[in-house]
Design an enzyme around this catalytic site. Structure first.
Site, PDB file in Angstrom:
ATOM      1  N   ASP A   2      -7.875  -5.556  -0.256  1.00  0.00           N
ATOM      2  CA  ASP A   2      -8.300  -6.398  -0.999  1.00  0.00           C
ATOM      3  C   ASP A   2      -8.518  -7.614  -0.957  1.00  0.00           C
ATOM      4  O   ASP A   2      -8.810  -8.750  -2.046  1.00  0.00           O
ATOM      5  CB  ASP A   2      -7.305  -5.834  -2.524  1.00  0.00           C
ATOM      6  CG  ASP A   2      -8.124  -4.398  -2.476  1.00  0.00           C
ATOM      7  OD1 ASP A   2      -7.842  -3.070  -3.040  1.00  0.00           O
ATOM      8  OD2 ASP A   2      -9.429  -3.580  -3.082  1.00  0.00           O
TER       9      ASP A   2
ATOM     10  N   HIS B 283       0.856  -1.038   0.249  1.00  0.00           N
ATOM     11  CA  HIS B 283       0.046   0.042   0.202  1.00  0.00           C
ATOM     12  C   HIS B 283       0.227   1.343   0.213  1.00  0.00           C
ATOM     13  O   HIS B 283       1.481   1.485   0.652  1.00  0.00           O
ATOM     14  CB  HIS B 283      -1.278  -0.275   1.317  1.00  0.00           C
ATOM     15  CG  HIS B 283      -2.257   1.207   0.978  1.00  0.00           C
ATOM     16  ND1 HIS B 283      -2.211   1.853   1.038  1.00  0.00           N
ATOM     17  CD2 HIS B 283      -3.410   0.822   0.567  1.00  0.00           C
ATOM     18  CE1 HIS B 283      -3.268   2.669   0.718  1.00  0.00           C
ATOM     19  NE2 HIS B 283      -3.997   2.047   0.474  1.00  0.00           N
TER      20      HIS B 283
HETATM   21  C1  SDX Z   1      -6.159   0.372  -3.091  1.00  0.00           C
HETATM   22  O1  SDX Z   1      -4.205   4.661  -2.631  1.00  0.00           O
HETATM   23  C2  SDX Z   1      -5.150   4.177  -1.415  1.00  0.00           C
HETATM   24  O2  SDX Z   1      -5.761   4.419  -0.622  1.00  0.00           O
HETATM   25  C3  SDX Z   1      -5.558   2.680  -2.636  1.00  0.00           C
HETATM   26  C4  SDX Z   1      -6.408   1.669  -1.418  1.00  0.00           C
HETATM   27  C5  SDX Z   1      -8.031   2.847  -0.844  1.00  0.00           C
HETATM   28  O3  SDX Z   1      -8.751   2.735  -0.551  1.00  0.00           O
HETATM   29  O4  SDX Z   1      -8.513   3.781  -2.145  1.00  0.00           O
HETATM   30  O5  SDX Z   1      -6.109   1.427  -0.358  1.00  0.00           O
HETATM   31  C6  SDX Z   1      -7.741   0.784  -1.956  1.00  0.00           C
HETATM   32  O6  SDX Z   1      -5.892   0.301  -4.317  1.00  0.00           O
HETATM   33  C7  SDX Z   1      -5.751  -0.946  -2.201  1.00  0.00           C
HETATM   34  C8  SDX Z   1      -3.940  -1.157  -2.462  1.00  0.00           C
HETATM   35  C9  SDX Z   1      -4.839  -2.656  -4.449  1.00  0.00           C
HETATM   36  N1  SDX Z   1      -3.642  -2.767  -5.237  1.00  0.00           N
HETATM   37  C10 SDX Z   1      -2.606  -3.835  -4.942  1.00  0.00           C
HETATM   38  O7  SDX Z   1      -3.125  -4.594  -4.361  1.00  0.00           O
HETATM   39  C11 SDX Z   1      -2.229  -3.924  -6.289  1.00  0.00           C
HETATM   40  C12 SDX Z   1      -0.319  -4.339  -6.109  1.00  0.00           C
HETATM   41  N2  SDX Z   1       0.338  -3.774  -4.777  1.00  0.00           N
HETATM   42  C13 SDX Z   1       1.633  -2.868  -5.280  1.00  0.00           C
HETATM   43  O8  SDX Z   1       0.720  -2.368  -6.796  1.00  0.00           O
HETATM   44  C14 SDX Z   1       1.423  -1.570  -4.562  1.00  0.00           C
HETATM   45  O9  SDX Z   1       2.113  -2.385  -3.358  1.00  0.00           O
HETATM   46  C15 SDX Z   1       0.917  -0.667  -5.115  1.00  0.00           C
HETATM   47  C16 SDX Z   1       0.441   0.150  -6.026  1.00  0.00           C
HETATM   48  C17 SDX Z   1      -0.339  -0.851  -3.857  1.00  0.00           C
HETATM   49  C18 SDX Z   1       1.240   0.421  -4.048  1.00  0.00           C
HETATM   50  O10 SDX Z   1       2.643   0.700  -4.849  1.00  0.00           O
HETATM   51  P1  SDX Z   1       4.048   1.881  -4.369  1.00  0.00           P
HETATM   52  O11 SDX Z   1       3.402   2.364  -3.413  1.00  0.00           O
HETATM   53  O12 SDX Z   1       3.687   2.188  -5.079  1.00  0.00           O
HETATM   54  O13 SDX Z   1       4.992   0.982  -4.174  1.00  0.00           O
HETATM   55  P2  SDX Z   1       5.879   0.855  -5.331  1.00  0.00           P
HETATM   56  O14 SDX Z   1       5.293   0.477  -6.229  1.00  0.00           O
HETATM   57  O15 SDX Z   1       6.471   1.466  -5.281  1.00  0.00           O
HETATM   58  O16 SDX Z   1       6.473  -0.722  -3.994  1.00  0.00           O
HETATM   59  C19 SDX Z   1       7.750  -0.458  -3.355  1.00  0.00           C
HETATM   60  C20 SDX Z   1       8.038  -1.725  -3.668  1.00  0.00           C
HETATM   61  C21 SDX Z   1       9.003  -2.230  -5.021  1.00  0.00           C
HETATM   62  O17 SDX Z   1       9.836  -3.315  -4.629  1.00  0.00           O
HETATM   63  P3  SDX Z   1      11.077  -2.608  -5.109  1.00  0.00           P
HETATM   64  O18 SDX Z   1      11.149  -1.283  -5.910  1.00  0.00           O
HETATM   65  O19 SDX Z   1      11.490  -1.835  -3.685  1.00  0.00           O
HETATM   66  O20 SDX Z   1      12.081  -3.774  -5.410  1.00  0.00           O
HETATM   67  O21 SDX Z   1       7.756  -2.996  -3.148  1.00  0.00           O
HETATM   68  C22 SDX Z   1       7.312  -3.529  -4.097  1.00  0.00           C
HETATM   69  C23 SDX Z   1       7.599  -3.017  -5.581  1.00  0.00           C
HETATM   70  O22 SDX Z   1       8.149  -3.765  -7.007  1.00  0.00           O
HETATM   71  N3  SDX Z   1       6.231  -4.101  -4.388  1.00  0.00           N
HETATM   72  C24 SDX Z   1       5.641  -5.334  -4.494  1.00  0.00           C
HETATM   73  C25 SDX Z   1       4.122  -5.092  -4.023  1.00  0.00           C
HETATM   74  N4  SDX Z   1       4.472  -4.093  -4.073  1.00  0.00           N
HETATM   75  C26 SDX Z   1       5.045  -3.146  -3.695  1.00  0.00           C
HETATM   76  N5  SDX Z   1       5.957  -6.739  -5.043  1.00  0.00           N
HETATM   77  C27 SDX Z   1       4.913  -7.550  -5.185  1.00  0.00           C
HETATM   78  N6  SDX Z   1       4.394  -7.698  -4.847  1.00  0.00           N
HETATM   79  C28 SDX Z   1       3.374  -6.900  -3.966  1.00  0.00           C
HETATM   80  N7  SDX Z   1       2.243  -6.313  -4.581  1.00  0.00           N
END
Ligand code: SDX
Length: 425
Positions: free
Chosen positions: A361, A304
């Site tokens: 989710d 998140h």
């Molecule tokens: C919602 O914003 C909100 O408030 C949203 C929400 C709401 O109520 O409106 O809470 C609802 O959208 C919840 C999130 C649902 N999405 C998912 O579950 C999709 C999977 N999650 C990711 O795509 C990710 O965690 C996000 C999009 C939710 C957040 O992404 P960020 O903050 O941009 O973080 P990032 O992509 O920069 O990740 C940081 C690191 C990265 O690795 P490094 O580059 O540091 O090596 O964490 C890794 C990412 O690759 N990472 C994951 C991961 N989520 C982040 N690796 C594997 N699986 C994951 N799910």
């Protein structure tokens, strides 16, 4: 004495005011940065940038706190009705009995949708994704209610129409996908029961709403009702900041929510869990894929932007999933896989180091399934829950007369060059 932020650029020193919110969050006000320094800031994904000062929802990502207008999500999910929370978010206070009765009556008596909207709906293919149908039909509402002036009273009528008609429109896609006739709203049913009746009633006999199902749906909608400046809410605010009407602004929010990284994740989670189940339940294989950047695979329902601890909504939904499945006598093998996946991820250095916890989710789809809601309708459920938050944020932005949103950029394209005739290229 209020704090200031000092910045030194090209040998000159500048000071910018620091503002502090009611929960002690601090921000540097850079409204005069470009005028004073000719510099702008860059912040991909706005990870460090606040777009507004809002009195609606407070998140504390480090401590897993979520409050709507100062009331904790735990309290509201346990004690309030969804429409009570909608009133709180939109108008700022919990309603008195009379205020609630009037609000609920207004919504109950505006659930019918103009029959000509059905003609638009009939044009969609049977396999159209319900989120595409929903965003199109909500935008079409602006054609049926063109009186979208800014008068607060009229805005309230638009608010009532959106809250009242979204569930009705949302069920149409499901009924069409089943080859069943759509159901009309029933004015003798409460909000959640009315939705369930429109979803599952058939003309061949009475449909009795299970109170366990209605109660679980009420809790899920409350948990999704607002979440400060997330992607879809920021979209609603940005579109609304051009003074586009409320229906077009909400339609844009529905489209943003659809994305698999945002609200679309609840559908992706179940599809991921199903894939793991069908792949012999090999949890570690999917954990390893999620850690391998080249795989392009993410563990949906994990991570998140704000929560770097447990998403408080995920805690509540996880418990509710156990309760609902037990009460309904359902054994869902996918729940077991979810619990094993959560345990394995929370013990894995990759997820621990990046503070990736289950989000809202991760478990919600398991309850929706238990309630009989099909996977491609999960994000529609998220939209129904998030609607009062979108409305509240849109209303706050317009009431506060916030300026049109127009971010800056840094240009990195070609320097100026002369046109070359096609024959000379
Ligand atoms: C919602 O914003 C909100 O408030 C949203 C929400 C709401 O109520 O409106 O809470 C609802 O959208 C919840 C999130 C649902 N999405 C998912 O579950 C999709 C999977 N999650 C990711 O795509 C990710 O965690 C996000 C999009 C939710 C957040 O992404 P960020 O903050 O941009 O973080 P990032 O992509 O920069 O990740 C940081 C690191 C990265 O690795 P490094 O580059 O540091 O090596 O964490 C890794 C990412 O690759 N990472 C994951 C991961 N989520 C982040 N690796 C594997 N699986 C994951 N799910």
């Amino acid at each position: 004495m209020s704090q200031v932020a000092e910045l030194t650029l090209d040998g000159k020193s500048y000071q910018f005011p620091v503002i502090e919110g009611s929960e002690k969050e601090k921000a540097i006000d850079i409204a005069k940065l470009r005028d004073q320094t000719s510099y702008i800031t860059i912040d991909a994904g706005y990870k460090n940038t606040g777009a507004t000062q809002s009195a609606i929802t407070f998140l504390d990502g480090e401590n897993g706190v979520l409050n709507y207008r100062g009331y904790s999500i735990e309290d509201l999910a346990e004690k309030a009705s969804f429409l009570e929370v909608a009133y709180l978010l939109i108008f700022g206070e919990l309603p008195t009995e009379k205020e609630y009765a009037d609000f609920e009556y207004e919504i109950r008596t505006h659930t019918l949708v103009n029959e000509d909207m059905r003609k638009i709906f009939e044009g969609f293919p049977v396999n159209a994704h319900p989120m595409g149908v929903l965003s199109s039909l909500v935008s079409a509402m602006s054609a049926f209610y063109p009186d979208t002036q800014d008068s607060p009273d009229l805005t309230s009528l638009h608010i009532i129409r959106l809250l009242a008609k979204l569930p009705t429109i949302a069920t149409w896609s499901y009924k069409k996908s089943q080859g069943h006739p759509v159901n009309y709203p029933q004015n003798d049913l409460d909000y959640c029961s009315n939705f369930l009746n429109m979803m599952f009633a058939l003309p061949v006999g009475a449909y009795d709403v299970d109170p366990v199902v209605a109660k679980a749906l009420n809790k899920l909608l409350i948990l999704h009702a607002d979440h400060e400046q997330n992607c879809s809410t920021s979209t609603v605010r940005l579109v609304g900041s051009s003074h586009a009407n409320i229906y077009s602004s909400i339609s844009a929010g529905i489209s943003a929510l659809w994305g698999p990284l945002h609200g679309g994740a609840n559908q992706e989670v179940i599809e991921m869990l199903e894939a793991i189940k069908n792949d012999g339940g090999d949890i570690q294989k999917y954990i390893d894929m999620a850690k391998d950047k080249s795989s392009g695979f993410r563990l949906f329902g994990f991570g998140h932007r704000v929560y770097k601890n447990f998403d408080p909504r995920a805690r509540i939904i996880k418990k509710a999933a156990d309760d609902v499945l037990n009460k309904l006598g359902i054994k869902d093998p996918v729940l077991e896989i979810a619990q094993k996946l959560e345990k394995a991820a929370l013990e894995d250095e990759y997820f621990v180091k990046r503070k990736l916890y289950p989000n809202v989710d991760f478990y919600s789809g398991i309850i929706y399934r238990a309630l009989g809601i099909p996977t491609n309708m999960f994000t529609v459920m998220f939209a129904i829950g998030r609607l009062p938050g979108w409305i509240a944020q849109w209303k706050e932005m317009r009431t506060n007369k916030e300026p049109i949103g127009r971010p800056r950029q840094v240009y990195v394209g070609p320097a100026k060059r002369d046109y070359v005739a096609m024959s000379d290229r």
